[in-house]
Scaffold this motif. Structure first.
Motif, PDB file in Angstrom:
ATOM      1  N   SER A  29      32.539  46.650  34.662  1.00  0.00           N
ATOM      2  CA  SER A  29      32.210  45.229  34.772  1.00  0.00           C
ATOM      3  C   SER A  29      31.302  44.761  33.632  1.00  0.00           C
ATOM      4  N   SER A  53      33.594  39.361  28.928  1.00  0.00           N
ATOM      5  CA  SER A  53      33.202  38.005  29.315  1.00  0.00           C
ATOM      6  C   SER A  53      34.062  37.454  30.441  1.00  0.00           C
ATOM      7  N   GLY A  54      35.045  38.241  30.864  1.00  0.00           N
ATOM      8  CA  GLY A  54      35.993  37.753  31.860  1.00  0.00           C
ATOM      9  C   GLY A  54      37.271  37.330  31.175  1.00  0.00           C
ATOM     10  N   ASN A  72      36.617  46.141  39.622  1.00  0.00           N
ATOM     11  CA  ASN A  72      35.275  46.595  39.270  1.00  0.00           C
ATOM     12  C   ASN A  72      34.652  47.463  40.371  1.00  0.00           C
TER      13      ASN A  72
END
Length: 120
Positions: A29, A53-54, A72
């Motif tokens: 994550s 950052s996603g 995650n």
């Protein structure tokens, strides 16, 4: 730190495989997790990344067939590969880095690779 890639195998063209990459000693994550592949006689190439950052990115050449995701809670990333083609035959590697990148040299940690062979 260890990344364990699995899920490769022999599949007929048009089939599917899901690769998994589980990390220990590294928190997914808080990292970008990516998949690279090296086909016979070719350079290693970036395939897909789940960014720190996603969000996710899959290269144009496979984006209509491959999907990257991660869990995650399990510290595991996946590469779902559908409609496999002969040219997808390669050793697939997962890698992790504390940055957004698509170049192999930017990645700090690597799995051992898992062989994907697509037959006609």
């Amino acid at each position: 730190v260890q990344l364990q890639a699995s899920g490769g195998g022999l599949v007929q063209a048009g089939g599917s495989l899901r690769l998994s990459c589980t990390g220990s000693g590294v928190t997914f994550s808080r990292n970008t997790v990516a998949w690279f592949r090296r086909a016979p006689g070719k350079e290693r190439e970036f395939v897909a990344g789940a960014w720190i950052s996603g969000g996710e990115y899959v290269v144009d050449s496979v984006k209509d067939r491959f999907t990257i995701s991660r869990d995650n809670a399990k510290n595991t990333a996946y590469l779902q590969m559908n409609s496999l083609k002969l040219e997808d035959t390669a050793v697939y590697y997962c890698a992790a880095a504390a940055r957004i990148a698509s170049t192999a040299s930017s990645y700090d940690y690597w799995g051992q690779g898992t062989q994907v062979t697509v037959s006609s």
